[in-house]
Design a protein around this motif. Structure first.
Motif, PDB file in Angstrom:
ATOM      1  N   LEU A 155     -90.753 -28.809  18.603  1.00 61.41           N
ATOM      2  CA  LEU A 155     -90.115 -28.734  20.023  1.00 61.41           C
ATOM      3  C   LEU A 155     -91.395 -28.953  20.915  1.00 61.41           C
ATOM      4  O   LEU A 155     -91.490 -29.498  21.994  1.00 61.41           O
ATOM      5  CB  LEU A 155     -89.566 -27.461  20.231  1.00 61.41           C
ATOM      6  N   ARG A 156     -92.560 -28.348  20.714  1.00 65.94           N
ATOM      7  CA  ARG A 156     -93.573 -28.117  21.435  1.00 65.94           C
ATOM      8  C   ARG A 156     -94.358 -29.559  21.325  1.00 65.94           C
ATOM      9  O   ARG A 156     -94.552 -30.102  22.313  1.00 65.94           O
ATOM     10  CB  ARG A 156     -94.627 -27.309  20.795  1.00 65.94           C
ATOM     11  N   LEU A 157     -94.375 -30.023  20.020  1.00 64.88           N
ATOM     12  CA  LEU A 157     -94.963 -31.235  19.915  1.00 64.88           C
ATOM     13  C   LEU A 157     -94.239 -32.577  20.777  1.00 64.88           C
ATOM     14  O   LEU A 157     -94.714 -33.499  21.415  1.00 64.88           O
ATOM     15  CB  LEU A 157     -94.915 -32.018  18.650  1.00 64.88           C
ATOM     16  N   THR A 158     -92.859 -32.429  20.691  1.00 63.50           N
ATOM     17  CA  THR A 158     -92.105 -33.272  21.468  1.00 63.50           C
ATOM     18  C   THR A 158     -92.318 -33.291  23.159  1.00 63.50           C
ATOM     19  O   THR A 158     -92.181 -34.164  23.689  1.00 63.50           O
ATOM     20  CB  THR A 158     -90.434 -33.014  21.464  1.00 63.50           C
ATOM     21  N   VAL A 159     -92.417 -31.843  23.555  1.00 63.50           N
ATOM     22  CA  VAL A 159     -92.888 -31.793  24.898  1.00 63.50           C
ATOM     23  C   VAL A 159     -94.050 -32.378  25.229  1.00 63.50           C
ATOM     24  O   VAL A 159     -94.481 -33.086  26.279  1.00 63.50           O
ATOM     25  CB  VAL A 159     -92.598 -30.268  25.107  1.00 63.50           C
ATOM     26  N   VAL A 160     -95.300 -32.178  24.347  1.00 63.25           N
ATOM     27  CA  VAL A 160     -96.607 -32.911  24.752  1.00 63.25           C
ATOM     28  C   VAL A 160     -96.457 -34.225  24.562  1.00 63.25           C
ATOM     29  O   VAL A 160     -96.947 -34.931  25.558  1.00 63.25           O
ATOM     30  CB  VAL A 160     -97.397 -32.326  23.548  1.00 63.25           C
ATOM     31  N   VAL A 161     -95.712 -34.734  23.756  1.00 64.23           N
ATOM     32  CA  VAL A 161     -95.709 -36.281  23.531  1.00 64.23           C
ATOM     33  C   VAL A 161     -94.822 -36.802  24.888  1.00 64.23           C
ATOM     34  O   VAL A 161     -95.578 -37.812  25.465  1.00 64.23           O
ATOM     35  CB  VAL A 161     -95.148 -36.727  22.296  1.00 64.23           C
ATOM     36  N   GLY A 162     -93.856 -36.203  25.206  1.00 66.58           N
ATOM     37  CA  GLY A 162     -93.109 -36.511  26.438  1.00 66.58           C
ATOM     38  C   GLY A 162     -93.983 -36.366  27.626  1.00 66.58           C
ATOM     39  O   GLY A 162     -93.914 -37.380  28.437  1.00 66.58           O
ATOM     40  N   SER A 163     -94.835 -35.330  27.791  1.00 66.38           N
ATOM     41  CA  SER A 163     -95.445 -35.073  28.934  1.00 66.38           C
ATOM     42  C   SER A 163     -96.717 -36.267  28.975  1.00 66.38           C
ATOM     43  O   SER A 163     -96.754 -36.947  30.033  1.00 66.38           O
ATOM     44  CB  SER A 163     -96.123 -33.833  29.005  1.00 66.38           C
ATOM     45  N   LEU A 164     -97.247 -36.760  27.881  1.00 64.56           N
ATOM     46  CA  LEU A 164     -98.257 -37.531  27.797  1.00 64.56           C
ATOM     47  C   LEU A 164     -97.575 -39.054  28.236  1.00 64.56           C
ATOM     48  O   LEU A 164     -98.201 -39.865  28.961  1.00 64.56           O
ATOM     49  CB  LEU A 164     -99.089 -37.615  26.426  1.00 64.56           C
ATOM     50  N   LEU A 165     -96.482 -39.317  27.680  1.00 62.82           N
ATOM     51  CA  LEU A 165     -95.839 -40.527  28.007  1.00 62.82           C
ATOM     52  C   LEU A 165     -95.549 -40.633  29.451  1.00 62.82           C
ATOM     53  O   LEU A 165     -95.595 -41.663  30.191  1.00 62.82           O
ATOM     54  CB  LEU A 165     -94.542 -40.777  27.376  1.00 62.82           C
ATOM     55  N   ALA A 166     -95.293 -39.512  30.165  1.00 60.86           N
ATOM     56  CA  ALA A 166     -94.774 -39.446  31.600  1.00 60.86           C
ATOM     57  C   ALA A 166     -96.038 -39.768  32.436  1.00 60.86           C
ATOM     58  O   ALA A 166     -95.991 -40.564  33.396  1.00 60.86           O
ATOM     59  CB  ALA A 166     -94.071 -38.010  31.895  1.00 60.86           C
ATOM     60  N   PHE A 171     -99.428 -43.518  35.732  1.00 63.41           N
ATOM     61  CA  PHE A 171    -100.444 -44.015  35.916  1.00 63.41           C
ATOM     62  C   PHE A 171    -100.234 -45.691  35.799  1.00 63.41           C
ATOM     63  O   PHE A 171    -100.815 -46.600  36.546  1.00 63.41           O
ATOM     64  CB  PHE A 171    -101.694 -43.785  34.905  1.00 63.41           C
ATOM     65  N   TRP A 172     -99.582 -46.132  34.908  1.00 66.21           N
ATOM     66  CA  TRP A 172     -99.123 -47.729  34.983  1.00 66.21           C
ATOM     67  C   TRP A 172     -98.424 -48.421  36.086  1.00 66.21           C
ATOM     68  O   TRP A 172     -98.629 -49.141  36.471  1.00 66.21           O
ATOM     69  CB  TRP A 172     -98.093 -47.583  33.563  1.00 66.21           C
ATOM     70  N   LEU A 173     -97.649 -47.449  36.626  1.00 63.52           N
ATOM     71  CA  LEU A 173     -96.895 -47.612  37.741  1.00 63.52           C
ATOM     72  C   LEU A 173     -97.960 -47.724  38.957  1.00 63.52           C
ATOM     73  O   LEU A 173     -97.803 -48.481  39.844  1.00 63.52           O
ATOM     74  CB  LEU A 173     -96.043 -46.631  37.986  1.00 63.52           C
ATOM     75  N   ALA A 174     -98.827 -46.876  39.089  1.00 62.89           N
ATOM     76  CA  ALA A 174     -99.991 -46.837  40.187  1.00 62.89           C
ATOM     77  C   ALA A 174    -100.628 -47.965  40.096  1.00 62.89           C
ATOM     78  O   ALA A 174    -101.096 -48.656  40.927  1.00 62.89           O
ATOM     79  CB  ALA A 174    -100.819 -45.377  39.999  1.00 62.89           C
ATOM     80  N   SER A 175    -100.955 -48.403  38.697  1.00 63.42           N
ATOM     81  CA  SER A 175    -101.754 -49.436  38.641  1.00 63.42           C
ATOM     82  C   SER A 175    -101.222 -50.877  38.999  1.00 63.42           C
ATOM     83  O   SER A 175    -101.671 -51.658  39.792  1.00 63.42           O
ATOM     84  CB  SER A 175    -102.253 -49.818  37.140  1.00 63.42           C
ATOM     85  N   LEU A 176     -99.761 -50.847  38.713  1.00 67.46           N
ATOM     86  CA  LEU A 176     -98.915 -51.970  39.381  1.00 67.46           C
ATOM     87  C   LEU A 176     -98.979 -51.857  40.890  1.00 67.46           C
ATOM     88  O   LEU A 176     -98.988 -52.989  41.467  1.00 67.46           O
ATOM     89  CB  LEU A 176     -97.661 -51.855  38.846  1.00 67.46           C
ATOM     90  N   TRP A 177     -98.591 -50.821  41.343  1.00 68.24           N
ATOM     91  CA  TRP A 177     -98.536 -50.683  42.869  1.00 68.24           C
ATOM     92  C   TRP A 177     -99.884 -50.979  43.616  1.00 68.24           C
ATOM     93  O   TRP A 177    -100.035 -51.692  44.500  1.00 68.24           O
ATOM     94  CB  TRP A 177     -98.387 -49.443  43.215  1.00 68.24           C
TER      95      TRP A 177
END
Length: 80
Positions: A8-19, A24-30
Motif C-alpha cells: 500500500l505504501r509503495l502504491t501511494v509513493v508510485v502514485g504520488s511520483l506519477l502525479a 510537470f509534463w502539463l506545465a511544460s506543455l503550457w
C-alpha cells in the motif's frame, strides 16, 4: 500486518511520483510555445542591427558596478 502495509505504501509513493511527473509534463506543455519562434530579422547590409541602449544603473546596482570597476582598475594596475 507489516507485509500488507508495504504494498500500500509503495502504491501511494508510485502514485504520488506519477502525479508529480504529470504536473510537470502539463506545465511544460503550457509554457512551451506552440509554434517555433521566428529568427530575428536580418540586416540587408550585413551589419548588426542597432539595439536599444543598455539601461543605466542606479541605486545599489550602480554602487556594485562602480565597486567592480574600481577593483578591476586596481587589479590591472597591479599586474602592469
Amino acid at each position: 500486518m507489516i507485509r500488507s502495509v508495504l504494498p500500500l505504501r509503495l502504491t501511494v509513493v508510485v502514485g504520488s511520483l506519477l502525479a508529480i511527473a504529470a504536473i510537470f509534463w502539463l506545465a511544460s506543455l503550457w509554457f512551451t510555445p506552440a509554434a517555433p519562434v521566428a529568427p530575428p530579422p536580418r540586416n540587408p547590409f550585413g551589419g548588426a542591427l542597432p539595439r536599444e541602449a543598455l539601461p543605466s544603473a542606479s541605486g545599489f546596482g550602480a554602487f556594485i558596478l562602480s565597486w567592480q570597476s574600481s577593483f578591476y582598475r586596481e587589479l590591472t594596475a597591479a599586474l602592469k
